[in-house]
Design an enzyme around this catalytic site. Sequence first.
Site, short mmCIF file in Angstrom:
data_model
loop_
_atom_site.label_atom_id
_atom_site.label_comp_id
_atom_site.label_asym_id
_atom_site.label_seq_id
_atom_site.Cartn_x
_atom_site.Cartn_y
_atom_site.Cartn_z
CB CYS A 195 92.14 91.96 -10.23
SG CYS A 195 92.28 92.75 -8.62
CB CYS A 253 89.87 95.12 -6.62
SG CYS A 253 89.89 96.10 -8.12
CE LYS A 298 65.15 84.83 -45.09
NZ LYS A 298 66.08 84.23 -44.16
CG ASP A 318 69.21 85.14 -38.54
OD1 ASP A 318 69.30 84.08 -39.19
OD2 ASP A 318 70.16 85.92 -38.38
CE LYS A 329 68.60 86.51 -46.54
NZ LYS A 329 69.90 86.07 -46.61
CD GLU A 375 54.41 84.81 -42.96
OE1 GLU A 375 55.32 84.07 -42.56
OE2 GLU A 375 53.47 84.41 -43.65
CB CYS A 405 93.16 97.60 -6.66
SG CYS A 405 93.59 95.93 -7.16
CE1 TYR A 412 57.14 84.25 -32.28
CE2 TYR A 412 59.30 83.33 -31.81
CZ TYR A 412 58.28 84.20 -31.50
OH TYR A 412 58.38 85.01 -30.41
CB CYS A 463 94.31 95.18 -10.78
SG CYS A 463 92.67 95.91 -10.81
S1 IVH Z 1 58.50 80.69 -45.77
C1 IVH Z 1 58.34 78.10 -49.43
N1 IVH Z 1 58.36 82.40 -43.75
O1 IVH Z 1 63.91 81.87 -44.22
C2 IVH Z 1 58.37 79.00 -48.26
N2 IVH Z 1 60.45 81.35 -44.20
O2 IVH Z 1 64.81 80.94 -47.46
C3 IVH Z 1 59.51 78.71 -47.38
N3 IVH Z 1 62.23 81.96 -42.60
O3 IVH Z 1 65.37 79.06 -44.02
C4 IVH Z 1 59.77 79.56 -46.23
N4 IVH Z 1 61.02 83.33 -41.38
O4 IVH Z 1 63.38 78.96 -42.42
C5 IVH Z 1 59.15 81.55 -44.46
N5 IVH Z 1 58.07 83.88 -41.99
C6 IVH Z 1 58.85 83.05 -42.70
C7 IVH Z 1 60.22 82.84 -42.37
C8 IVH Z 1 60.98 81.99 -43.14
C9 IVH Z 1 62.21 82.78 -41.55
C10 IVH Z 1 63.42 81.24 -43.08
C11 IVH Z 1 63.17 79.82 -43.50
C12 IVH Z 1 64.21 79.58 -44.58
C13 IVH Z 1 64.50 80.94 -45.11
C14 IVH Z 1 63.89 81.14 -46.47
#
Ligand code: IVH
Length: 660
Positions: free
Chosen positions: A415, A420, A114, A116, A305, A112, A400, A219, A397
């Site tokens: 300005c 202008c 991740k 932010d 990451k 999935e 102008c 989400y 400016c």
């Molecule tokens: S699972 C035990 N799925 O990433 C499982 N976390 O360190 C726990 N995060 O701050 C998390 N997208 O909020 C999971 N699809 C996703 C995620 C997700 C973002 C964040 C989560 C946490 C950090 C994981």
Amino acid sequence: MPSAEEVIELLREEIRGHEHAYYVLDAPRITDAEYDALLRRLQGLEKEHPELVTADSPTQRVGGAPREGLVEARHSAPMLSLDNALNEAELRAFDERVKGLLGEAPYAYVAELKLDGLSLAVRYAGGMLQQAITRGDGETGEDVTANARTMRSLPLRVKETGEFEVRGEVVMPNRAFQALNEEREQEGLPRYANPRNSAAGSLRVLDAGITAGRRLDFYAYLHMPALETQWGALERLKELGFKVGAQCRRCESVEEVVGFIGEWEAGREMLPFEIDGVVVKIDSVAQQKQLGWTARAPRWAIAFKYPARQAETVLRSIEIQVGRTGVLTPVANLEPVGVGGVMVARATLHNEDEIERLGLAAGDRVVIERSGDVIPKIVKVARHGDERVKFTMPAACPVCGEAVVRAEGEVASRCLNPNCPARLKESLRYFASRGVMDIDGMGEALIEQLVAQGLVKGLADIYLLRPEQLAELERMGEKSAARIMRGIEASKVKPMARLLNGLGIPFVGERTATLLGDTFGSLDAIAAASEEELQAAPEVGVKVAQAIRRFFENEHNRELVERLRAAGLTFTQEKKRNEAGPLSGLTFVITGTLPGMSREEAKAMIENAGGKAVDSVSKKTSYVVAGESAGSKLEKAGKLGVTVIDETEMRRMVSGGAAA
Ligand code: IVH
């Protein structure tokens, strides 16, 4: 005849369906106006039958007065974080560990994105949302239920009556982030650094009304208790009406996971939100249990990451751009460099103070970063250059040549010349843009020509353009000329608030324009309003009111307004605010220090309840709310015979009681 109760429930079902289509599926089935009409109809019926109002009604997302502080709440089970993999080798090492622990058994992963943002735990029972808690330290977080309820992608009610918890990520989509920052800049407020900070800043507030005004999305990624598989859990969450990232994949091998990670490293540019990696989870919950947890994190999942989208380069020079309200913005010219797959040669520097804060001079090696913003930013100086050229804001400016002024207490230098050419071009670009008057085809290239050829010398000249003039311009023909003429024609019927936004009054962005429109109902009423009257609109303070007055007192601007009227643009709209609520029709002045809340909070509380909060006392003032060391305003209230109340009394009135 169906009963009122039946009609109300039918309406709610219909509205919930539309909210799900719009906020969860991103596939609206009706227009915003149609949706508003349905919601207003429901509000009307609920007002007639207050006994039928329920907490899960779509009208009840924002309710109640701001609280005095966020309250802590314990998590049902710790919200742990994940171990990280910073490269493919670390991901493969994770896979080897999994394989070793599971023996010969086949296994699959769910990959999935991740997201932010910030994580949130949401509890349901009896089919209703009960509580939403931020992560906090993992054991205890903050109860943000009232704020979370305002996120339209979070269901208030679900077709599952047992107790369960959903965990997921709250994010602010990039477009909402950019719009919010633009608005904050307009209003002289500091910008948010990235979408994650602005999501956190929008959720962790005392006034749910503020969260409601921001576009946040939830989400879902975890169902607790766990179901049989993670893939099944995501399916179930979708069924229950939650928003689930569409970009996830069940992978039969680590190779497939590597492929997914590669695809989204390139694809992340196209996503509407920021991601910082990919979360990889073992699909089978039985196998998850077998693998278990360490003290810190599960052994059955890992977060891959992506590298931060940062790069080092040289700041060649700092250039000045003149915006539509005359603001001079320093822009960095960079030695071109690739940042996460995109070549970058420019970065915004916002204002003089920002350059000062960074300790920046042309010639320096700098670190640049992309996150959520269209234009990257300089995050710090990596090394001073040998030949440094210090920046000073020009006194004239650069376009102008007229004087540049930095008003006291403001970060921006402006300005002041309304004619202008740089301001004119930017004003035109803004006026014609999508969210404003939406004139199809009127882009930068055309505006450049219109101004250069003297066909447009002011905003209103757009409405004097003739198709044959347009057709003669470069890269234009009869067809494109006709398209632009249609766009110009269509702009005349755009709502008044859009026109107000398009005028380029300092501090009046989309949101303020909408609030002003809703309060006054016509452009003429706004133009005629005194500073005090203007402040009766929600969120309008002294500074904004002064800017509006100054704008309409200026002769050039008044002429512009008259020419726009003559062209047939929309000058009126329906009033919307201050019609419902226990304080409707009442005007308040707050003075002194209130014991339990700031002045801004009190103002928001009054406005949410339909009242007006203004800054100075007059005969028209209904109540003065006085706190500690109230001074001249209290005296004036006494002279004019205006009733004085305290904070407790005000709170009582807000919750529906009359003043004693
Ligand atoms: S699972 C035990 N799925 O990433 C499982 N976390 O360190 C726990 N995060 O701050 C998390 N997208 O909020 C999971 N699809 C996703 C995620 C997700 C973002 C964040 C989560 C946490 C950090 C994981």
